[in-house]
Design an enzyme around this catalytic site. Sequence first.
Site, PDB file in Angstrom:
ATOM      1  N   CYS A 177      -4.399 -82.698 -54.636  1.00  0.00           N
ATOM      2  CA  CYS A 177      -3.193 -82.062 -55.182  1.00  0.00           C
ATOM      3  C   CYS A 177      -1.908 -82.727 -54.687  1.00  0.00           C
ATOM      4  CB  CYS A 177      -3.198 -80.563 -54.887  1.00  0.00           C
ATOM      5  SG  CYS A 177      -3.021 -80.112 -53.150  1.00  0.00           S
TER       6      CYS A 177
ATOM      7  N   HIS B 153      -1.651 -75.723 -51.661  1.00  0.00           N
ATOM      8  CA  HIS B 153      -1.853 -76.355 -52.970  1.00  0.00           C
ATOM      9  C   HIS B 153      -0.487 -76.596 -53.598  1.00  0.00           C
ATOM     10  CE1 HIS B 153      -4.207 -77.546 -56.471  1.00  0.00           C
ATOM     11  NE2 HIS B 153      -3.293 -76.931 -57.217  1.00  0.00           N
TER      12      HIS B 153
ATOM     13  N   HIS C 114      -1.513 -80.571 -62.290  1.00  0.00           N
ATOM     14  CA  HIS C 114      -2.027 -80.609 -60.921  1.00  0.00           C
ATOM     15  C   HIS C 114      -3.450 -81.134 -60.905  1.00  0.00           C
ATOM     16  CE1 HIS C 114      -4.448 -76.614 -60.781  1.00  0.00           C
ATOM     17  NE2 HIS C 114      -4.253 -76.927 -62.023  1.00  0.00           N
TER      18      HIS C 114
END
Length: 338
Positions: free
Chosen positions: A254, A302, A314
């Site tokens: 990520c 994240h 993402h």
Amino acid sequence: MGSHRRTAPSSGPDRSAVVALGLLSAAATALGAAPAAAAPPDDTRAADVDRLYEEAERATEAYNAADERADGLRRQISAAQDGIARKQQRVNAMRESLGSLAGAQYRSGGLEPALALLLSDDPEDYLAKASVLDRITVHQVGELRKLRSALRSLAQDRVEAAGKFGALDRSRKAAAAHKRTVESKLAEARRLLDSLPAGERAAWDRAGRSARTDLTGPGAAAASGRAAAAVAAARSALGKPYVWGANGPSGFDCSGLTQWSYAQAGVALPRTSQAQRYAGRQVPLSEARPGDLVLYRSDASHVGMYAGNGQVIHAPYPGAPVRYDPVGMMPVSSVTRV
């Protein structure tokens, strides 16, 4: 009467059979042996998959931090070693120079000054040599002081380099430990996910992509030219695989995706999502614009890039490629404008 309609019982033996079956059914119900209803989806396993991926992502960011620190230490050690080598060359040159001066002094100044004057054929020549010897002695003292200072500096640099080597070793061990944790969590998550029926797996994947958040529409502009360039780079990575610990260009985790995307725009972001949270100014989620970094969970473990129209780009998790998902797919902790 029960809630279900029943067929009228017949007469004779058939009626007796129906009554007997009814009694058996009632007894079975009383004993808890009635036919079970269809089992509901296994939410526990799906929740465990979510938890394991979340824990793996935290460990991945910890690995990224340890790896980034190791890279920084390696650069510092390399620079320190270059500096030590240059100082060692200077020390060697100073020692050689002092050795030459000492030899010249020994060859020229071995006699007592008074006796040398008496034996000299040319007093004027002696006086000139004596003056040079005095200057050499003063210079020699200064050089010795410089040598001692250089040796102290060299020793200090070596101590600092040894400390950096120790820190590098600790950072490597920390990265290795985090790597083992990531691999263990991901393997367990994959095993659980593979154990879910196909329908439940599809439902699990849809659950994280169903949340919607009404934000700026598709025509919203990025906050800056570099943000627009970063969004374009992120879009070019759509479909690339999630690879934990990777920051492109063939695979991403990520924070690796957001770091790489902004690098294409000429902006250096930190490696971890936690550090990227502070790589710019915080803005409300309601004011998010394309290129903003959206951080998830309270620990910012994240990160995605807002792409407009209520979506982020993402790298979700292993097995899922870089893709669009709703910005509200999980709890948003902050939004950073780079």
